[in-house]
Scaffold this active site. Structure first.
Site, short mmCIF file in Angstrom:
data_model
loop_
_atom_site.label_atom_id
_atom_site.label_comp_id
_atom_site.label_asym_id
_atom_site.label_seq_id
_atom_site.Cartn_x
_atom_site.Cartn_y
_atom_site.Cartn_z
N THR A 238 5.29 0.18 4.27
CA THR A 238 5.95 0.57 3.03
C THR A 238 4.95 1.43 2.27
O THR A 238 3.81 1.02 2.05
CB THR A 238 6.34 -0.66 2.18
OG1 THR A 238 7.18 -1.51 2.98
CG2 THR A 238 7.09 -0.24 0.93
N MET B 126 -2.06 0.05 -1.19
CA MET B 126 -0.86 0.72 -0.80
C MET B 126 -1.29 1.78 0.19
O MET B 126 -2.24 2.47 -0.10
CB MET B 126 -0.27 1.34 -2.05
CG MET B 126 1.18 1.76 -2.02
SD MET B 126 1.65 3.14 -1.08
CE MET B 126 0.81 4.49 -1.80
N PRO B 127 -0.76 1.91 1.32
CA PRO B 127 0.49 1.33 1.79
C PRO B 127 0.38 -0.15 2.16
O PRO B 127 -0.71 -0.66 2.39
CB PRO B 127 0.84 2.16 3.02
CG PRO B 127 -0.39 2.86 3.42
CD PRO B 127 -1.30 2.89 2.24
N LEU B 128 1.53 -0.79 2.21
CA LEU B 128 1.62 -2.18 2.62
C LEU B 128 2.04 -2.21 4.09
O LEU B 128 3.04 -1.60 4.46
CB LEU B 128 2.66 -2.90 1.76
CG LEU B 128 3.04 -4.32 2.19
CD1 LEU B 128 1.84 -5.25 2.10
CD2 LEU B 128 4.19 -4.83 1.33
#
Length: 129
Positions: A72, A1-3
C-alpha cells in the site's frame, strides 16, 4: 510508508522471516527511493490449506516458498513499480532462495490523506513529512 504485508505458508524460521523482510525492504528502498527508516512491514503465516495461489493460466510453477506481497503506497510511476517487481524477485532469490515464480505482488495506491503515522495526525498533510 509504503506498508508491506507478506502472506506465506507457515514453517519459516525466525531468521528466514527476518531475511525475507530485509530483502523486501531493500527492494522497496531501491525501487521507490524511500528512506531506510521508512519501514512498515507485516508478515503473516497461513496453514498450507489456507493459502491458494494458482497461476492465472500462465503455467508458473508454485511451491511452498510462495509469498504474496501486498504493498500500500502513495502513487508510484510505472518504471518504479517494474523496478520493484524485478528487485524484489532478485533480492528474494539471493537472500532467501525464493524463485521468482513464487513471488506474487499487488500494489494498491492511496493518497496523502490516507496516512497517519501516529499521534492522531496526518503527517503528509500537516507538513511533518
Amino acid at each position: 510508508m509504503p506498508l508491506i504485508r507478506i502472506d506465506a505458508i507457515e514453517g519459516r524460521s525466525k531468521q528466514e522471516i527476518k531475511d525475507l523482510l530485509d530483502a523486501a525492504h531493500r527492494a522497496i528502498v531501491s525501487a521507490f527511493k524511500v528512506p531506510l527508516r521508512d519501514r512498515y512491514q507485516v508478515y503473516h503465516e497461513h496453514p498450507e490449506s489456507n493459502l491458494i495461489a494458482e497461476d492465472t493460466g500462465l503455467e508458473i510453477p508454485r511451491t511452498r516458498n510462495l509469498v504474496i506481497v501486498s504493498v500500500t503506497s502513495r502513487p508510484r510511476n510505472q518504471d518504479s513499480k517494474l523496478a520493484f517487481y524485478a528487485s524484489l524477485c532478485y533480492e528474494l532469490k539471493q537472500s532467501c532462495n525464493i524463485d521468482p515464480g513464487d513471488v506474487i505482488v499487488s500494489i494498491v495506491t492511496n493518497s496523502d490523506f490516507d496516512w497517519s503515522f501516529g499521534n492522531g495526525q496526518a503527517q503528509f498533510i500537516t507538513g511533518e513529512l
